[in-house]
Design an enzyme around this catalytic site. Structure first.
Site, PDB file in Angstrom:
ATOM      1  N   GLY A  44       0.767  -1.238   0.000  1.00 41.90           N
ATOM      2  CA  GLY A  44       0.000   0.000   0.000  1.00 41.90           C
ATOM      3  C   GLY A  44       0.801   1.293   0.000  1.00 41.90           C
ATOM      4  O   GLY A  44       0.323   2.319  -0.467  1.00 41.90           O
ATOM      5  N   GLU A  99       3.434   3.733   6.219  1.00 37.87           N
ATOM      6  CA  GLU A  99       2.232   2.919   6.062  1.00 37.87           C
ATOM      7  C   GLU A  99       1.210   3.710   5.244  1.00 37.87           C
ATOM      8  O   GLU A  99       1.187   4.936   5.311  1.00 37.87           O
ATOM      9  CB  GLU A  99       1.726   2.611   7.491  1.00 37.87           C
ATOM     10  CG  GLU A  99       0.306   2.152   7.671  1.00 37.87           C
ATOM     11  CD  GLU A  99       0.076   0.706   7.311  1.00 37.87           C
ATOM     12  OE1 GLU A  99       0.491   0.314   6.208  1.00 37.87           O
ATOM     13  OE2 GLU A  99      -0.551  -0.017   8.111  1.00 37.87           O
ATOM     14  N   ASP A 103      -5.894   1.807  10.283  1.00 36.29           N
ATOM     15  CA  ASP A 103      -7.304   1.497  10.499  1.00 36.29           C
ATOM     16  C   ASP A 103      -7.443   1.009  11.949  1.00 36.29           C
ATOM     17  O   ASP A 103      -7.548   1.819  12.865  1.00 36.29           O
ATOM     18  CB  ASP A 103      -7.732   0.454   9.463  1.00 36.29           C
ATOM     19  CG  ASP A 103      -9.231   0.175   9.470  1.00 36.29           C
ATOM     20  OD1 ASP A 103      -9.951   0.854  10.199  1.00 36.29           O
ATOM     21  OD2 ASP A 103      -9.676  -0.726   8.746  1.00 36.29           O
ATOM     22  N   SER A 104      -7.406  -0.290  12.192  1.00 39.61           N
ATOM     23  CA  SER A 104      -7.478  -0.784  13.570  1.00 39.61           C
ATOM     24  C   SER A 104      -6.141  -0.611  14.291  1.00 39.61           C
ATOM     25  O   SER A 104      -6.090  -0.527  15.511  1.00 39.61           O
ATOM     26  CB  SER A 104      -7.870  -2.265  13.587  1.00 39.61           C
ATOM     27  OG  SER A 104      -6.763  -3.072  13.232  1.00 39.61           O
ATOM     28  N   GLY A 105      -5.065  -0.575  13.529  1.00 41.70           N
ATOM     29  CA  GLY A 105      -3.737  -0.446  14.114  1.00 41.70           C
ATOM     30  C   GLY A 105      -3.114  -1.765  14.533  1.00 41.70           C
ATOM     31  O   GLY A 105      -2.002  -1.797  15.030  1.00 41.70           O
ATOM     32  N   THR A 107      -2.002  -4.396  12.730  1.00 41.11           N
ATOM     33  CA  THR A 107      -0.815  -4.753  11.947  1.00 41.11           C
ATOM     34  C   THR A 107       0.394  -3.966  12.454  1.00 41.11           C
ATOM     35  O   THR A 107       1.485  -4.514  12.666  1.00 41.11           O
ATOM     36  CB  THR A 107      -1.038  -4.419  10.458  1.00 41.11           C
ATOM     37  OG1 THR A 107      -2.337  -4.859  10.075  1.00 41.11           O
ATOM     38  CG2 THR A 107       0.009  -5.068   9.571  1.00 41.11           C
ATOM     39  N   LEU A 108       0.150  -2.677  12.650  1.00 39.87           N
ATOM     40  CA  LEU A 108       1.215  -1.773  13.055  1.00 39.87           C
ATOM     41  C   LEU A 108       1.774  -2.130  14.433  1.00 39.87           C
ATOM     42  O   LEU A 108       2.989  -2.101  14.637  1.00 39.87           O
ATOM     43  CB  LEU A 108       0.637  -0.349  13.070  1.00 39.87           C
ATOM     44  CG  LEU A 108       1.440   0.767  12.437  1.00 39.87           C
ATOM     45  CD1 LEU A 108       2.162   0.351  11.178  1.00 39.87           C
ATOM     46  CD2 LEU A 108       0.539   1.957  12.159  1.00 39.87           C
ATOM     47  N   LYS A 131      -7.351   6.859  10.264  1.00 41.42           N
ATOM     48  CA  LYS A 131      -8.796   6.865  10.511  1.00 41.42           C
ATOM     49  C   LYS A 131      -9.150   7.245  11.951  1.00 41.42           C
ATOM     50  O   LYS A 131     -10.309   7.445  12.266  1.00 41.42           O
ATOM     51  CB  LYS A 131      -9.404   5.501  10.172  1.00 41.42           C
ATOM     52  CG  LYS A 131      -9.499   5.246   8.675  1.00 41.42           C
ATOM     53  CD  LYS A 131     -10.327   4.024   8.323  1.00 41.42           C
ATOM     54  CE  LYS A 131     -10.417   3.844   6.824  1.00 41.42           C
ATOM     55  NZ  LYS A 131     -11.050   2.570   6.440  1.00 41.42           N
TER      56      LYS A 131
HETATM   57  P1  IMP Z   1      -5.164  -2.395  10.421  1.00 42.85           P
HETATM   58  O1  IMP Z   1      -4.229  -3.462  10.891  1.00 42.85           O
HETATM   59  O2  IMP Z   1      -6.606  -2.693  10.745  1.00 42.85           O
HETATM   60  O3  IMP Z   1      -4.760  -0.993  10.869  1.00 42.85           O
HETATM   61  O4  IMP Z   1      -5.150  -2.465   8.844  1.00 42.85           O
HETATM   62  C1  IMP Z   1      -4.352  -1.632   8.074  1.00 42.85           C
HETATM   63  C2  IMP Z   1      -4.306  -2.147   6.650  1.00 42.85           C
HETATM   64  O5  IMP Z   1      -5.622  -2.455   6.166  1.00 42.85           O
HETATM   65  C3  IMP Z   1      -3.778  -1.050   5.739  1.00 42.85           C
HETATM   66  O6  IMP Z   1      -2.387  -1.148   5.566  1.00 42.85           O
HETATM   67  C4  IMP Z   1      -4.516  -1.330   4.449  1.00 42.85           C
HETATM   68  O7  IMP Z   1      -3.810  -2.262   3.657  1.00 42.85           O
HETATM   69  C5  IMP Z   1      -5.832  -1.939   4.873  1.00 42.85           C
HETATM   70  N1  IMP Z   1      -6.889  -0.903   4.949  1.00 42.85           N
HETATM   71  C6  IMP Z   1      -7.523  -0.442   6.040  1.00 42.85           C
HETATM   72  N2  IMP Z   1      -8.435   0.499   5.719  1.00 42.85           N
HETATM   73  C7  IMP Z   1      -8.372   0.641   4.366  1.00 42.85           C
HETATM   74  C8  IMP Z   1      -9.059   1.490   3.421  1.00 42.85           C
HETATM   75  O8  IMP Z   1      -9.927   2.336   3.726  1.00 42.85           O
HETATM   76  N3  IMP Z   1      -8.713   1.330   2.116  1.00 42.85           N
HETATM   77  C9  IMP Z   1      -7.764   0.441   1.702  1.00 42.85           C
HETATM   78  N4  IMP Z   1      -7.092  -0.352   2.549  1.00 42.85           N
HETATM   79  C10 IMP Z   1      -7.397  -0.266   3.873  1.00 42.85           C
END
Ligand code: IMP
Ligand code: MG
Length: 174
Positions: A44, A99, A103-105, A107-108, A131
């Protein structure tokens, strides 16, 4: 073709370029000394990273990480492993993890835990979009491009089922 179409342009190419320029300046002044390694989280971040590093006016190195989630298949479980591990030495360097969107954080969190074990001199996050719903994220995001609406966004590297990454703007989906 893939069932979904672009609904609204959230940030156009000109606005993105201006903000990325500002981030480049912020980052350049935040690291007056030491070795800087800009670490892009694939896939991404690929367009953002390419534009961002050209706006940073101090020496740096670039490498990438590829993370894969495992465990619960239905949602981001937070268990990640590196399927591409940076070949560049991390120890003692300023690591800036880039990054696309927080979103949820989950992965990070895992990735930051893993990278801190490599004993970098410092470890910070730069996200193009945030977000601000990442209640579980226990690391601060030091550099943020834009606060994101609570919609699914595509373009400028972000995908929906691998589509739309090439769009020069950030858009929401129908
Ligand atoms: P997290 O672990 O929930 O923070 O997911 C983060 C990953 O989910 C990002 O690196 C994106 O690849 C994917 N992601 C989350 N929200 C979006 C979105 O609105 N559009 C596209 N990809 C998203
Ligand atoms: Mg994705």
């Amino acid at each position: 073709m893939n069932g979904r179409a672009v609904k609204r342009i959230v940030h156009d190419a000109e606005v993105i370029a201006r903000r990325v320029g500002e981030l480049g300046e912020e980052i350049s002044t935040a690291y007056p000394t030491g070795q800087l390694l800009v670490l892009g989280l694939l896939k991404g971040s690929f367009i953002f990273l390419g534009d961002l590093v050209r706006q940073i006016t101090r020496p740096l190195q670039v490498d990438f990480v590829v993370a894969a989630s495992y465990g619960d298949q239905m949602q981001s479980s937070g268990h990640v492993r590196l399927i591409y591990d940076p070949e560049t030495e991390l120890e003692g360097k300023h690591i800036l993890l880039v990054e696309d969107i927080v979103d949820s954080g989950r992965t990070l969190n895992q990735l930051m835990d893993l990278l801190s074990e490599r004993r970098p001199g410092s470890l910070e996050i730069c996200a193009l979009l945030h977000k601000h719903i990442a209640t579980e994220l226990h690391y601060p995001v030091k550099f943020v491009g834009f606060d994101a609406p609570h919609e699914f966004l595509v373009g400028y590297g972000l995908d929906h089922a691998e589509n739309f990454r090439h769009l020069p703007y950030i858009a929401s989906l129908q």
